[in-house]
Design a protein around this motif. Structure first.
Motif, PDB file in Angstrom:
ATOM      1  N   LYS A   1       0.828  -1.205   0.000  1.00  0.00           N
ATOM      2  CA  LYS A   1       0.000   0.000   0.000  1.00  0.00           C
ATOM      3  C   LYS A   1       0.856   1.246   0.000  1.00  0.00           C
ATOM      4  O   LYS A   1       1.488   1.549   0.997  1.00  0.00           O
ATOM      5  CB  LYS A   1      -0.915   0.018   1.216  1.00  0.00           C
ATOM      6  CG  LYS A   1      -1.819   1.232   1.178  1.00  0.00           C
ATOM      7  CD  LYS A   1      -2.843   1.250   2.245  1.00  0.00           C
ATOM      8  CE  LYS A   1      -3.766   2.441   2.055  1.00  0.00           C
ATOM      9  NZ  LYS A   1      -3.055   3.716   1.833  1.00  0.00           N
ATOM     10  N   PRO A   2       0.870   1.942  -1.143  1.00  0.00           N
ATOM     11  CA  PRO A   2       1.559   3.230  -1.142  1.00  0.00           C
ATOM     12  C   PRO A   2       0.839   4.125  -0.145  1.00  0.00           C
ATOM     13  O   PRO A   2      -0.395   4.057  -0.043  1.00  0.00           O
ATOM     14  CB  PRO A   2       1.368   3.744  -2.564  1.00  0.00           C
ATOM     15  CG  PRO A   2       0.818   2.597  -3.364  1.00  0.00           C
ATOM     16  CD  PRO A   2       0.171   1.658  -2.392  1.00  0.00           C
ATOM     17  N   GLY A   3       1.582   4.933   0.631  1.00  0.00           N
ATOM     18  CA  GLY A   3       1.007   5.755   1.694  1.00  0.00           C
ATOM     19  C   GLY A   3      -0.267   6.474   1.287  1.00  0.00           C
ATOM     20  O   GLY A   3      -1.231   6.521   2.042  1.00  0.00           O
ATOM     21  N   LYS A   4      -0.271   7.037   0.087  1.00  0.00           N
ATOM     22  CA  LYS A   4      -1.439   7.819  -0.319  1.00  0.00           C
ATOM     23  C   LYS A   4      -2.198   7.131  -1.442  1.00  0.00           C
ATOM     24  O   LYS A   4      -3.014   7.739  -2.116  1.00  0.00           O
ATOM     25  CB  LYS A   4      -0.995   9.220  -0.763  1.00  0.00           C
ATOM     26  CG  LYS A   4      -0.449  10.052   0.378  1.00  0.00           C
ATOM     27  CD  LYS A   4      -1.547  10.463   1.339  1.00  0.00           C
ATOM     28  CE  LYS A   4      -0.955  10.900   2.668  1.00  0.00           C
ATOM     29  NZ  LYS A   4      -2.019  11.125   3.674  1.00  0.00           N
ATOM     30  N   GLY A   5      -1.887   5.866  -1.686  1.00  0.00           N
ATOM     31  CA  GLY A   5      -2.547   5.196  -2.806  1.00  0.00           C
ATOM     32  C   GLY A   5      -3.418   4.055  -2.344  1.00  0.00           C
ATOM     33  O   GLY A   5      -3.597   3.817  -1.156  1.00  0.00           O
ATOM     34  N   GLN A   6      -3.936   3.349  -3.353  1.00  0.00           N
ATOM     35  CA  GLN A   6      -4.834   2.237  -3.081  1.00  0.00           C
ATOM     36  C   GLN A   6      -4.052   0.999  -2.625  1.00  0.00           C
ATOM     37  O   GLN A   6      -2.891   0.832  -2.977  1.00  0.00           O
ATOM     38  CB  GLN A   6      -5.583   1.933  -4.372  1.00  0.00           C
ATOM     39  CG  GLN A   6      -6.676   0.929  -4.184  1.00  0.00           C
ATOM     40  CD  GLN A   6      -7.627   0.961  -5.351  1.00  0.00           C
ATOM     41  OE1 GLN A   6      -7.810   1.990  -5.994  1.00  0.00           O
ATOM     42  NE2 GLN A   6      -8.239  -0.164  -5.631  1.00  0.00           N
TER      43      GLN A   6
ATOM     44  N   PHE B   1      -3.070  -2.950  -2.518  1.00  0.00           N
ATOM     45  CA  PHE B   1      -3.035  -4.126  -3.394  1.00  0.00           C
ATOM     46  C   PHE B   1      -2.509  -5.320  -2.611  1.00  0.00           C
ATOM     47  O   PHE B   1      -1.869  -5.168  -1.578  1.00  0.00           O
ATOM     48  CB  PHE B   1      -2.078  -3.899  -4.563  1.00  0.00           C
ATOM     49  CG  PHE B   1      -2.338  -2.662  -5.355  1.00  0.00           C
ATOM     50  CD1 PHE B   1      -3.495  -2.547  -6.114  1.00  0.00           C
ATOM     51  CD2 PHE B   1      -1.432  -1.612  -5.353  1.00  0.00           C
ATOM     52  CE1 PHE B   1      -3.748  -1.405  -6.846  1.00  0.00           C
ATOM     53  CE2 PHE B   1      -1.675  -0.459  -6.090  1.00  0.00           C
ATOM     54  CZ  PHE B   1      -2.830  -0.359  -6.840  1.00  0.00           C
TER      55      PHE B   1
END
Lengths: 317, 190
Positions: free
Chosen positions: B31-36, B38
């Motif tokens: 999980k990217p800090g500000k992303g969705q 997976f």
């Protein structure tokens, strides 16, 4: 999943390293006259971030939320005139568990008044170099990294080019919904592993991923988010902004996040209108950054999973 | 049929992917800090043995696969099928050469193997880790070579060819590791 072991999952050695690291971080800020402050972990208001969920609690019979970050409290203090400050404590995120995630984790977040993102990046590099004893620091823009590794400009590539590149690089079970999802997939699957062992400071993110950062044109005239991330060995450690100080723009972003969450049938939490009120009165121009301390410990001690640096991760908590 | 969500994926879970039964090898939450969020998953296709890497959106789910491992005794090969028996129920199963695959060269009658059943039929066969087999063909041991410690190929009763020390002769029985094909030693006389 509850583990019945009473013992900590982290070694005593790892817990000593944690204590020493926390002490060193506090010394770092004391030397620089940045004040440690506390803000609520239990709040009536929650995150608006489209991809972060808050843990719900019950307090005096009313719904409350565990803070996903100390950001709103710290910004209210900044508007009240606290000056340079930091929080070092717990934050909570629903549904985040894995080798690099625990729903309860330790976060460091600090603000520097009068600084922009570029100036704060230097300080982030200094803190990381000190605690990890790594001297190699590379700074590059989000665009430069995509061009270097994929020969693709993330700001100007067409939607089709982004989808084609993602389909080529990542085996997916689904079709990405939009540009940002393609970019996130390429970042996590292709670019993070290509960053190398040193400290990487990545800046000028796509404007669509601004979160609470100012958006400005870069040298090529592309609007970019004045946001940066720090990585070590491809592991994401910190996320910083040249902070948005415009109350109206802040309110628009909260409302846009709410619309997004509503449209995607995600839980819509009450947003922090008191942050908007604080910005209306005026928050000093500043830059702020949040850093994951558990991951920093993993790197400092060479641990492969977050359970090795937390005494009682969620399965044993 | 039951289904599993990405947060239930763990090593050994059997699921269907692209119409084939697979066993989950590894599940990494990304999980990217500000992303969705997976889930980056490695799965072994149980039909082909190949490992697939696939990324899912967190919260997606896969159907469970009706796959189970059973210990069975190998009975015989009738020229087309390999026959196995469950030791407790005496229920017999026939496996095709495809399902048996490379295990065929280690199968000795009465040895106990792991047979993977998919919808009740054998999908794969795993031989015991160690087997004891007789040498049916090898060059004669050459005088004076014993000190050199070299090796020579030897054909075993099941058809497998392994490297053995020079002093071994036709008719001797040896212990072999089926996972690596390595000679482990002379088998002790029972």
């Amino acid at each position: 999943m509850t583990d019945t072991s009473w013992q900590p999952s982290a070694s005593i050695e790892a817990l000593h390293l944690r204590g020493a690291l926390l002490a060193d971080i506090r010394r770092f800020f004391a030397e620089r006259e940045v004040l440690e402050v506390e803000v609520p972990v239990l709040s009536r208001r929650a995150t608006s971030d489209p991809h972060i969920d808050s843990i719900t609690a019950l307090c005096n019979g009313d719904t409350a939320y565990l803070a996903t970050s100390p950001e709103f409290g710290l910004k209210r203090l900044l508007a009240a005139g606290i000056g340079d400050c930091y929080y070092l404590g717990k934050a909570f995120r629903e549904g985040e568990a894995g080798g690099r995630h625990n729903p309860e984790f330790t976060m460091l977040e600090w603000y520097r008044c009068g600084w922009d993102d570029r100036r704060l990046m230097i300080e982030v590099g200094e803190l990381l170099s000190r605690v990890l004893q790594i001297s190699q620091v590379q700074s590059l823009s989000y665009r430069e990294l995509f061009l270097r590794e994929l020969q693709l400009d993330p700001h100007t590539a067409s939607e089709q080019e982004l989808h084609d590149c993602t389909a080529r690089e990542v085996e997916l079970s689904f079709v990405p919904a939009n540009r940002d999802e393609c970019l996130d997939l390429l970042m996590s699957h292709r670019l993070e592993p290509a960053m190398g062992d040193g400290i990487t400071l990545l800046y000028d993110f796509p404007a669509s991923q601004a979160a609470l950062a100012k958006v400005q044109e870069d040298a090529t005239g592309t609007p970019v988010a004045r946001r940066f991330e720090a990585y070590v060995g491809g592991l994401e450690l910190a996320n910083g902004y040249w902070e948005l100080t415009d109350a109206e723009e802040q309110l628009r972003r909260f409302q846009a996040d709410h619309r997004y969450r509503g449209m995607h049938k995600l839980h819509v939490y009450p947003f922090e209108e008191r942050l908007v009120a604080a910005l209306e009165v005026g928050m000093p121009e500043c830059a702020g950054v949040a850093m994951g301390i558990d991951r920093l410990l993993m790197l400092a001690g060479g641990y492969a999973s977050i359970g090795e640096v937390i005494a009682f991760p969620i399965g044993r908590a | 049929m039951a289904s599993y969500s990405t947060n239930e994926f763990k090593g050994g879970l059997k699921v269907m992917l692209d119409g084939d039964p697979c066993s989950i090898v590894e599940n990494e939450f990304v999980k990217p800090g500000k992303g969705q969020a997976f889930n980056r998953v490695k799965l072994r296709n149980l039909k082909t043995g190949r490992v697939w890497e696939r990324t899912f959106r967190s919260g997606e789910s896969l159907e469970s696969a009706d796959v189970m491992d059973r210990e069975m005794e190998y009975l015989y090969n009738d020229g087309e099928f390999y026959h196995f028996m469950e030791p407790e129920t005496f229920e017999q199963h026939q496996a095709s050469a495809d399902a048996v695959g490379d295990a065929a060269k280690w199968l000795k009658e009465q040895d106990v193997c792991t047979v993977t059943l998919y919808n009740g039929a054998p999908l794969a066969v795993t031989p015991p880790n160690h087997v004891i087999l007789e040498i049916t063909d090898t060059d004669p041991g050459l005088r004076g070579d014993t000190a050199q410690g070299g090796t020579k190929p030897a054909t075993l009763v099941t058809g497998a060819v392994v490297k053995v020390p020079l002093f071994l002769e036709i008719g001797e029985t040896i212990k072999v590791d089926t996972r690596t094909g390595e000679y482990l030693g002379r088998a002790k006389e029972d």
